[in-house]
Design a protein around this motif. Structure first.
Motif: not given
Length: 489
Positions: A278-297
């Protein structure tokens, strides 16, 4: 999905242990570190010996000096010997200007247990154990008379459980955990001015550490009713609010991470070891999921437009690097790192530490062994491309009780510790190239096993072997560099 916060450098026990070759892994090529010649980096100087010559050596788990903290260009630190008088020190970088300014008598205590050093303007807040009030909040202005207990928040010797001390709006904000739940507090350094801001109730649990962005503190709370939520506070009740709900479940809490370039990056780990970045700038609109991995990263950091993460391959013997766009849009493989111990017993690779400096991401790769110490710990750098991913050192600390620090000097270089020079573990500096990587020479004997790099003004302080007895306080200029011999005139 039931999610937990995964601190990217503390999920080593969650890696899978399969024995199947990763079908996505490219051919792995061994990359040897080539010795480079360069002019000696600017010398590190011993500022002062802290331990008296006849003092018992402290445990590596309670080093002296410790708690190095920058307070408006002046360094503060502590000395807390076993069953001995403890002291707070300050330093301007000179031997004469490095002095204890407040000594605390033993009073039957084993240790004073200084902790949570936090600069707020020209003052330093900290926690300390006291025989009358227990562990509570203290403050100092760098003088004996200006060092005092702020408030006995939990009356009596029991002490208070304080965490996440942060400077916000010119005052100190912190969290207090009580039998009734978790509370947000604020302090101006006086008893009357130390007050509860908000109570979250006994059902809430908190992920740690918190994230700092734009004059506010971001933190994560979880409960069975509201799930997992990202909060933001400026230290006031009106400025404390939910940013976004991230998940409906109440997963086990681990932690989160903030990128040093100001990109608010964190990972969420579900019960099936699937990781969300995830990435966030401290706002609801700026808190977004960038990618999902099927394993631990493991999240390493950001470089240019990319986020770089690492994961083990299916054979469990290599680390593969991926890059994600900070704007979103999928992931791409960067490269797979070689493992010189492939096929041997207990050769699992993992990321020990990571740091951003000079627009690059540096990380230390630890390869395990049958014993507690690592087989090898090496330093790598990446700019998010295969050709820009290089090994810079193979001789970082392999101890099971110490590790090599990675420190952004703020001048485009990275300080770390390594034994590449052949004279033991000494401070090293790199600009991200083999030719620009070399040992920082010392102006006197000692300087081995440097730890706790801390910048104050144009000086970087650290703790290292004094060359005489125990550890001493050392310093090196911020502009320390290693210049290739080919560039000398």
């Amino acid at each position: 999905m039931r999610l937990g916060f995964a601190y990217v450098l503390a999920v080593l026990g969650l890696w899978g242990c399969g024995g199947v070759q990763d079908p996505e892994a490219p051919a792995v090529e061994e990359r040897e570190v080539q010795a480079q010649s360069c002019t000696p980096a600017l010398a590190a100087t011993k500022v002062k010996d802290i331990l008296p010559p006849d003092a018992p050596l402290p445990s590596p788990f309670r080093p002296i000096p410790a708690g190095l903290t920058n307070v408006q260009g002046t360094l503060y630190f502590s000395a807390d010997p076993y069953q001995g008088p403890a002291a707070l020190w300050r330093s301007d970088g000179t031997t004469a200007g490095t002095v204890p300014f407040k000594v605390f008598p033993v009073e039957g205590l084993t240790f004073r247990d200084f902790g949570s050093f936090t600069a707020v303007g020209s003052r330093l807040f900290f926690t300390m154990n006291d025989p009358v009030v227990g562990s509570e909040l203290w403050v100092t202005d760098g003088t004996a008379v200006g060092t005092r207990l702020v408030k006995d928040i939990t009356p009596g010797i029991a002490g208070s459980s304080l965490s996440n001390l942060t400077s916000l709006g010119g005052e100190l904000s912190f969290f207090l955990t009580t039998a009734s739940g978790m509370e947000l507090w604020r302090s101006n350094g006086t008893d009357a001015g130390t007050r509860r801001v908000l109570s979250f109730g006994p059902e809430e649990s908190m992920a740690s550490p918190t994230l700092r962005t734009d004059g506010a503190l971001l933190f994560f709370l979880q409960d069975a009713v509201h799930g997992t939520r990202l909060w933001r506070t400026d230290g006031t009740a009106a400025g404390t609010q939910v940013v976004k709900r991230l998940d409906a479940g109440q997963p086990p809490v681990t932690a989160a991470r903030l990128s040093y370039t100001g990109q608010g990056l964190f990972t969420l780990l579900d019960e099936g070891n699937n990781t969300e970045v995830w990435r966030t700038n401290g706002t609801a609109a700026g808190t977004v999921r960038l990618e999902t991995f099927g394993k631990v990263v493991q999240l390493l950091g950001s470089t240019g437009p990319y986020v770089v993460v690492a994961a083990r391959t299916a054979d469990n013997e290599h680390l593969k690097l991926y890059r994600l766009s900070l704007a979103g849009g999928g992931k791409a493989t960067v490269t797979t790192l070689p493992n010189p111990f492939q096929g041997q017993l207990s050769n699992d690779p993992s990321v020990q530490d990571s740091q951003e400096a000079g627009g690059r991401v540096y990380f230390s790769e630890r390869i395990s062994s049958p014993g507690p110490a690592a087989r090898q710990v090496s330093l790598w750098v990446t700019n998010g491309t295969e050709e820009g991913t290089l090994q810079l050192s193979q001789r970082l600390i392999t101890s099971d009780v110490r590790s090599s620090p990675l420190f952004n000097t703020g001048g485009g270089t990275l300080l770390f510790s390594s034994g590449d020079g052949g004279d033991g573990i000494l401070p090293q500096v790199t600009n991200g190239t083999p030719a620009g990587t070399g040992t920082v020479t010392t102006s006197s004997p000692g300087g081995n096993t440097p730890e706790e790099f801390t910048r104050a003004g144009n000086t970087i302080f650290f703790r290292a072997y004094s060359g005489v007895h125990g550890d001493a306080l050392w310093s090196v200029p911020v502009n320390v560099t290693c210049t290739p011999l080919s560039e000398r005139r």
